[in-house]
Design an enzyme around this catalytic site. Structure first.
Site, PDB file in Angstrom:
ATOM      1  N   GLU A 178      10.664  15.118   8.666  1.00 58.31           N
ATOM      2  CA  GLU A 178       9.350  15.711   8.936  1.00 58.31           C
ATOM      3  C   GLU A 178       8.987  15.468  10.408  1.00 58.31           C
ATOM      4  O   GLU A 178       9.097  14.343  10.889  1.00 58.31           O
ATOM      5  CB  GLU A 178       8.306  15.049   8.032  1.00 58.31           C
ATOM      6  CG  GLU A 178       6.903  15.593   8.257  1.00 58.31           C
ATOM      7  CD  GLU A 178       5.861  14.957   7.320  1.00 58.31           C
ATOM      8  OE1 GLU A 178       5.993  13.772   6.969  1.00 58.31           O
ATOM      9  OE2 GLU A 178       4.910  15.662   6.961  1.00 58.31           O
ATOM     10  N   CYS A 196       0.330  18.129   6.241  1.00 56.70           N
ATOM     11  CA  CYS A 196       1.506  17.963   5.380  1.00 56.70           C
ATOM     12  C   CYS A 196       2.130  19.317   5.067  1.00 56.70           C
ATOM     13  O   CYS A 196       3.342  19.446   5.012  1.00 56.70           O
ATOM     14  CB  CYS A 196       1.117  17.233   4.096  1.00 56.70           C
ATOM     15  SG  CYS A 196      -0.228  18.018   3.217  1.00 56.70           S
ATOM     16  N   TRP A 255      -5.205   9.794   7.390  1.00 59.58           N
ATOM     17  CA  TRP A 255      -6.234  10.130   8.380  1.00 59.58           C
ATOM     18  C   TRP A 255      -6.279  11.615   8.714  1.00 59.58           C
ATOM     19  O   TRP A 255      -7.192  12.070   9.387  1.00 59.58           O
ATOM     20  CB  TRP A 255      -5.944   9.352   9.685  1.00 59.58           C
ATOM     21  CG  TRP A 255      -4.488   9.416  10.043  1.00 59.58           C
ATOM     22  CD1 TRP A 255      -3.539   8.466   9.765  1.00 59.58           C
ATOM     23  CD2 TRP A 255      -3.787  10.501  10.652  1.00 59.58           C
ATOM     24  NE1 TRP A 255      -2.299   8.894  10.168  1.00 59.58           N
ATOM     25  CE2 TRP A 255      -2.429  10.149  10.719  1.00 59.58           C
ATOM     26  CE3 TRP A 255      -4.165  11.751  11.154  1.00 59.58           C
ATOM     27  CZ2 TRP A 255      -1.451  10.985  11.256  1.00 59.58           C
ATOM     28  CZ3 TRP A 255      -3.198  12.581  11.688  1.00 59.58           C
ATOM     29  CH2 TRP A 255      -1.865  12.200  11.737  1.00 59.58           C
ATOM     30  N   ASN A 256      -5.271  12.401   8.288  1.00 59.66           N
ATOM     31  CA  ASN A 256      -5.155  13.734   8.910  1.00 59.66           C
ATOM     32  C   ASN A 256      -6.261  14.716   8.503  1.00 59.66           C
ATOM     33  O   ASN A 256      -6.621  15.593   9.289  1.00 59.66           O
ATOM     34  CB  ASN A 256      -3.753  14.323   8.710  1.00 59.66           C
ATOM     35  CG  ASN A 256      -3.419  14.624   7.285  1.00 59.66           C
ATOM     36  OD1 ASN A 256      -4.027  14.070   6.366  1.00 59.66           O
ATOM     37  ND2 ASN A 256      -2.459  15.503   7.070  1.00 59.66           N
ATOM     38  N   GLY A 258       0.101  10.326   1.697  1.00 63.19           N
ATOM     39  CA  GLY A 258       0.573   9.695   2.926  1.00 63.19           C
ATOM     40  C   GLY A 258       2.063   9.869   3.072  1.00 63.19           C
ATOM     41  O   GLY A 258       2.653  10.798   2.519  1.00 63.19           O
ATOM     42  N   SER A 259       2.659   8.943   3.807  1.00 68.98           N
ATOM     43  CA  SER A 259       4.079   9.075   4.134  1.00 68.98           C
ATOM     44  C   SER A 259       4.959   8.623   2.962  1.00 68.98           C
ATOM     45  O   SER A 259       4.509   7.926   2.048  1.00 68.98           O
ATOM     46  CB  SER A 259       4.379   8.223   5.361  1.00 68.98           C
ATOM     47  OG  SER A 259       4.101   6.877   5.051  1.00 68.98           O
ATOM     48  N   LYS A 263      -9.007   3.100  -0.310  1.00 66.27           N
ATOM     49  CA  LYS A 263      -8.425   2.376   0.828  1.00 66.27           C
ATOM     50  C   LYS A 263      -8.023   3.492   1.792  1.00 66.27           C
ATOM     51  O   LYS A 263      -7.027   4.189   1.594  1.00 66.27           O
ATOM     52  CB  LYS A 263      -7.204   1.557   0.392  1.00 66.27           C
ATOM     53  CG  LYS A 263      -6.638   0.671   1.497  1.00 66.27           C
ATOM     54  CD  LYS A 263      -5.783   1.463   2.448  1.00 66.27           C
ATOM     55  CE  LYS A 263      -5.241   0.705   3.612  1.00 66.27           C
ATOM     56  NZ  LYS A 263      -5.818   1.106   4.883  1.00 66.27           N
ATOM     57  N   HIS A 264      -8.848   3.688   2.809  1.00 65.56           N
ATOM     58  CA  HIS A 264      -8.592   4.792   3.735  1.00 65.56           C
ATOM     59  C   HIS A 264      -7.710   4.319   4.884  1.00 65.56           C
ATOM     60  O   HIS A 264      -7.550   3.115   5.112  1.00 65.56           O
ATOM     61  CB  HIS A 264      -9.935   5.315   4.286  1.00 65.56           C
ATOM     62  CG  HIS A 264      -9.919   6.797   4.550  1.00 65.56           C
ATOM     63  ND1 HIS A 264      -8.768   7.482   4.840  1.00 65.56           N
ATOM     64  CD2 HIS A 264     -10.923   7.726   4.592  1.00 65.56           C
ATOM     65  CE1 HIS A 264      -9.052   8.769   5.025  1.00 65.56           C
ATOM     66  NE2 HIS A 264     -10.351   8.951   4.867  1.00 65.56           N
ATOM     67  N   ALA A 265      -7.152   5.288   5.624  1.00 63.64           N
ATOM     68  CA  ALA A 265      -6.337   4.947   6.801  1.00 63.64           C
ATOM     69  C   ALA A 265      -7.215   4.194   7.803  1.00 63.64           C
ATOM     70  O   ALA A 265      -8.388   4.543   8.011  1.00 63.64           O
ATOM     71  CB  ALA A 265      -5.777   6.218   7.425  1.00 63.64           C
ATOM     72  N   GLU A 273       1.233  12.253  -3.193  1.00 61.32           N
ATOM     73  CA  GLU A 273       1.213  13.440  -2.327  1.00 61.32           C
ATOM     74  C   GLU A 273       1.800  13.002  -0.996  1.00 61.32           C
ATOM     75  O   GLU A 273       1.106  12.397  -0.173  1.00 61.32           O
ATOM     76  CB  GLU A 273      -0.226  13.923  -2.114  1.00 61.32           C
ATOM     77  CG  GLU A 273      -0.916  14.446  -3.360  1.00 61.32           C
ATOM     78  CD  GLU A 273      -0.398  15.794  -3.789  1.00 61.32           C
ATOM     79  OE1 GLU A 273       0.502  16.360  -3.134  1.00 61.32           O
ATOM     80  OE2 GLU A 273      -0.882  16.294  -4.820  1.00 61.32           O
TER      81      GLU A 273
HETATM   82  P1  NAP Z   1       0.762   6.575   6.067  1.00 60.31           P
HETATM   83  O1  NAP Z   1       1.136   5.773   7.243  1.00 60.31           O
HETATM   84  O2  NAP Z   1       1.651   6.547   4.888  1.00 60.31           O
HETATM   85  O3  NAP Z   1      -0.702   6.107   5.654  1.00 60.31           O
HETATM   86  C1  NAP Z   1      -1.391   6.661   4.543  1.00 60.31           C
HETATM   87  C2  NAP Z   1      -2.244   5.591   3.914  1.00 60.31           C
HETATM   88  O4  NAP Z   1      -1.392   4.625   3.310  1.00 60.31           O
HETATM   89  C3  NAP Z   1      -3.116   4.815   4.893  1.00 60.31           C
HETATM   90  O5  NAP Z   1      -4.305   4.462   4.246  1.00 60.31           O
HETATM   91  C4  NAP Z   1      -2.282   3.572   5.198  1.00 60.31           C
HETATM   92  O6  NAP Z   1      -3.074   2.494   5.626  1.00 60.31           O
HETATM   93  C5  NAP Z   1      -1.660   3.317   3.849  1.00 60.31           C
HETATM   94  N1  NAP Z   1      -0.388   2.629   3.865  1.00 60.31           N
HETATM   95  C6  NAP Z   1       0.608   2.743   4.759  1.00 60.31           C
HETATM   96  N2  NAP Z   1       1.652   1.985   4.389  1.00 60.31           N
HETATM   97  C7  NAP Z   1       1.302   1.383   3.226  1.00 60.31           C
HETATM   98  C8  NAP Z   1       1.959   0.463   2.350  1.00 60.31           C
HETATM   99  N3  NAP Z   1       3.187   0.029   2.570  1.00 60.31           N
HETATM  100  N4  NAP Z   1       1.287   0.044   1.258  1.00 60.31           N
HETATM  101  C9  NAP Z   1       0.040   0.488   0.998  1.00 60.31           C
HETATM  102  N5  NAP Z   1      -0.644   1.340   1.791  1.00 60.31           N
HETATM  103  C10 NAP Z   1      -0.004   1.796   2.897  1.00 60.31           C
HETATM  104  O7  NAP Z   1       0.607   8.100   6.416  1.00 60.31           O
HETATM  105  P2  NAP Z   1      -0.253   8.771   7.562  1.00 60.31           P
HETATM  106  O8  NAP Z   1       0.431   8.534   8.862  1.00 60.31           O
HETATM  107  O9  NAP Z   1      -1.680   8.326   7.455  1.00 60.31           O
HETATM  108  O10 NAP Z   1      -0.192  10.305   7.126  1.00 60.31           O
HETATM  109  C11 NAP Z   1       0.863  11.124   7.457  1.00 60.31           C
HETATM  110  C12 NAP Z   1       1.766  11.397   6.285  1.00 60.31           C
HETATM  111  O11 NAP Z   1       1.010  11.805   5.152  1.00 60.31           O
HETATM  112  C13 NAP Z   1       2.701  12.545   6.562  1.00 60.31           C
HETATM  113  O12 NAP Z   1       3.973  12.258   6.054  1.00 60.31           O
HETATM  114  C14 NAP Z   1       2.071  13.705   5.806  1.00 60.31           C
HETATM  115  O13 NAP Z   1       2.932  14.748   5.489  1.00 60.31           O
HETATM  116  C15 NAP Z   1       1.552  13.010   4.607  1.00 60.31           C
HETATM  117  N6  NAP Z   1       0.494  13.803   3.941  1.00 60.31           N
HETATM  118  C16 NAP Z   1       0.752  14.362   2.734  1.00 60.31           C
HETATM  119  C17 NAP Z   1      -0.203  15.169   2.132  1.00 60.31           C
HETATM  120  C18 NAP Z   1       0.018  15.815   0.789  1.00 60.31           C
HETATM  121  O14 NAP Z   1      -0.927  16.331   0.212  1.00 60.31           O
HETATM  122  N7  NAP Z   1       1.230  15.839   0.262  1.00 60.31           N
HETATM  123  C19 NAP Z   1      -1.423  15.374   2.767  1.00 60.31           C
HETATM  124  C20 NAP Z   1      -1.641  14.776   3.998  1.00 60.31           C
HETATM  125  C21 NAP Z   1      -0.669  13.984   4.576  1.00 60.31           C
HETATM  126  P3  NAP Z   1      -3.167   2.099   7.187  1.00 60.31           P
HETATM  127  O15 NAP Z   1      -3.742   3.244   7.907  1.00 60.31           O
HETATM  128  O16 NAP Z   1      -4.053   0.911   7.189  1.00 60.31           O
HETATM  129  O17 NAP Z   1      -1.767   1.794   7.618  1.00 60.31           O
END
Ligand code: NAP
Length: 455
Positions: A360, A263, A131-132, A207-208, A155-157, A229
């Protein structure tokens, strides 16, 4: 029928509710995407580029609408939301103008009459996105993927589902065939079923770390290629010849931009002993005066975090770091106001083994670390499981470059905050993930790199 509810983090009020699609609907949408792929892959670069330019125009035209939506759903301050949409349009134009060059056949001299490498599209790519940067993250994947001849499903946040539908609408407005870019409003749990669908050939996730591990292992079981990523804990070395005014200005913006939730935000500041106290004093002054406020107010420096649960988790990390011996210099108290706000916070004298050093901190909390000398600073930066971005602030560019080359990260910038740029590859090492996005490296992640030999 389950739904996805979006909440405005600035006031906790519901924005909208979206019905999730059923398993059959998801299958039908992926089947349609695959059907469209069979035609789309034969489109010429010129034809794809024309549509991509139109998408850029749509983003320009609806900039204010999209920016307001992003701000409402995840709390980004409005000026930064507008900049995000502008960057999306830039990426569309960059790939529209350059994809054919980036994917041109490469002749290889051999004993054959003719031998070369060609880059062919592979099919339907699934993107799991955070979502960020609710528009940019999706565009960063979708634009090169589609220009290469693939199609995408998203599949977006859950908390930015309105942005997900707005993006799908933008592709439609630009004239892309229905099915070339599809939003799938499903829960995270359903991602496994999508990956297992035979039409899905690859997965990209931003994502995370836990989400990355789960999705990568499911994709691995199904032998489908992934790009990951993931999170970062970017460190900046502040050398003893740095201009402290500029260094603290960069540090403040780097830590607070996107309300601290980037990130590649500057999260750890590794400061040389000789300037440590002066840096900390000036940095504290600047962080203290940065205005926290409603994301819709034009003079707000940083707004609320995207969700109250994320704010609470961050606060726990701050308390844990203090309990481990970290020094709280600024902030660290949940404000008594509506919304998911967290104040600009500084934790100083951090050491390996403390939460604020090792993990983080995805919010407006800075970790300040003292280094005995330059080599010690490099050692401290590299003492991390993450390796996304990193930086050096110095009065001597050559010295900065030497240090930058020794930092274990996918990006190292000197005297500038790490920022993605469509002309340069973007991605991380270690637990920050693998694979690259943007530039020629990004567009070649989801292609069949095929050797042709004519004897
Ligand atoms: P997140 O909780 O991992 O969610 C990211 C996406 O993954 C969402 O669409 C989420 O869906 C989905 N998701 C979560 N758990 C999942 C699972 N077990 N299986 C399949 N899909 C799953 O991360 P966030 O809180 O949105 O974003 C923050 C993190 O992203 C931070 O760690 C940040 O550093 C990282 N990030 C990295 C980059 C990069 O380019 N390296 C860029 C931006 C952010 P739901 O929303 O429905 O849970």
């Amino acid at each position: 029928m389950s739904t996805t509810i979006t909440i405005n983090p600035a006031n906790g009020e519901k924005v909208a509710e979206y019905e999730r699609i059923t398993a059959d609907e998801a299958t039908n949408k992926i089947t349609l995407a695959n059907k469209v792929f069979k035609e789309w892959k034969h489109f010429s670069f010129e034809k794809r580029a024309k549509l991509m330019h139109k998408l850029a125009d749509v983003l320009d035209e609806y900039k204010e609408t999209y920016a307001q939506l992003a701000t409402k759903e995840m709390g980004k301050i409005i000026g930064q939301s507008r900049k995000e949409i502008e960057k999306c349009a830039w990426i569309c134009r960059y790939y529209a103008d350059n994809a054919s060059k980036l994917l041109a056949n490469e002749t290889v001299e051999t004993e054959a009459t003719k031998s070369y490498v060609t880059f062919q599209p592979i099919g339907v790519v699934l993107a799991v996105m955070p979502w960020n940067f609710p528009f940019y993250q999706v565009i960063r994947f979708a634009v090169p993927a589609l220009m290469a001849g693939n199609v995408g499903v998203l599949k977006h946040a859950s908390n930015v589902q309105g942005c997900a539908f707005a993006l799908e609408g933008a592709f439609t407005k630009a004239g892309f065939p229905k099915g070339a870019f599809t939003n799938l409003n499903v829960s995270a749990k359903y991602v496994k079923n999508i990956i297992e669908n035979d039409h899905i050939v690859a997965v990209t996730l931003t994502g995370s770390e836990p989400a990355g591990r789960s999705v990568a292992s499911i994709a691995g079981q199904n032998l489908k290629k992934t790009v990951m990523e993931l999170g970062g804990s970017d460190a900046y070395v502040i050398l003893d010849d740095a201009d402290l005014e500029e260094a603290t200005e960069l540090a403040t913006f780097g830590r607070l931009q996107n309300n601290g939730q980037t990130c590649i935000a500057a999260k750890r500041f590794v400061v040389l002993d000789a300037i440590y106290d002066d840096f900390l004093e000036l940095f504290t002054k600047k962080m203290k005066t940065a205005k926290m406020g409603a994301p819709t107010d034009e003079d707000t420096y940083y707004g609320p975090m995207a969700r109250a649960d994320l704010r609470d988790e961050l606060h726990e990390q701050v308390e844990k770091t203090i309990a481990q011996g970290g020094r709280l210099v600024l902030g660290g108290v949940v404000p008594d106001r509506k919304g998911a706000y967290y104040p600009a916070t500084i934790l100083a004298d951090l050491k390996p083994g403390m939460e604020g050093f090792d993990e983080e901190l995805f919010g407006p909390v800075a970790s300040v670390i003292k280094a005995k000398n330059e080599n010690h600073a490099i050692e401290l930066v590299n003492n991390s499981n993450f390796g996304l971005g990193s930086g050096v602030i110095t009065g001597d560019k050559n010295r900065g470059e030497k240090v930058a080359l020794q930092l274990e990260a996918g990006n190292s910038f000197v005297n500038k905050l790490v920022a993605s740029d469509p002309r340069l590859p973007f991605g991380g090492i270690k637990n920050s993930g693998y694979g690259r996005e943007l530039s020629s490296y990004g567009i070649r992640e989801f292609v069949n790199t095929k050797s042709i030999w004519i004897d």
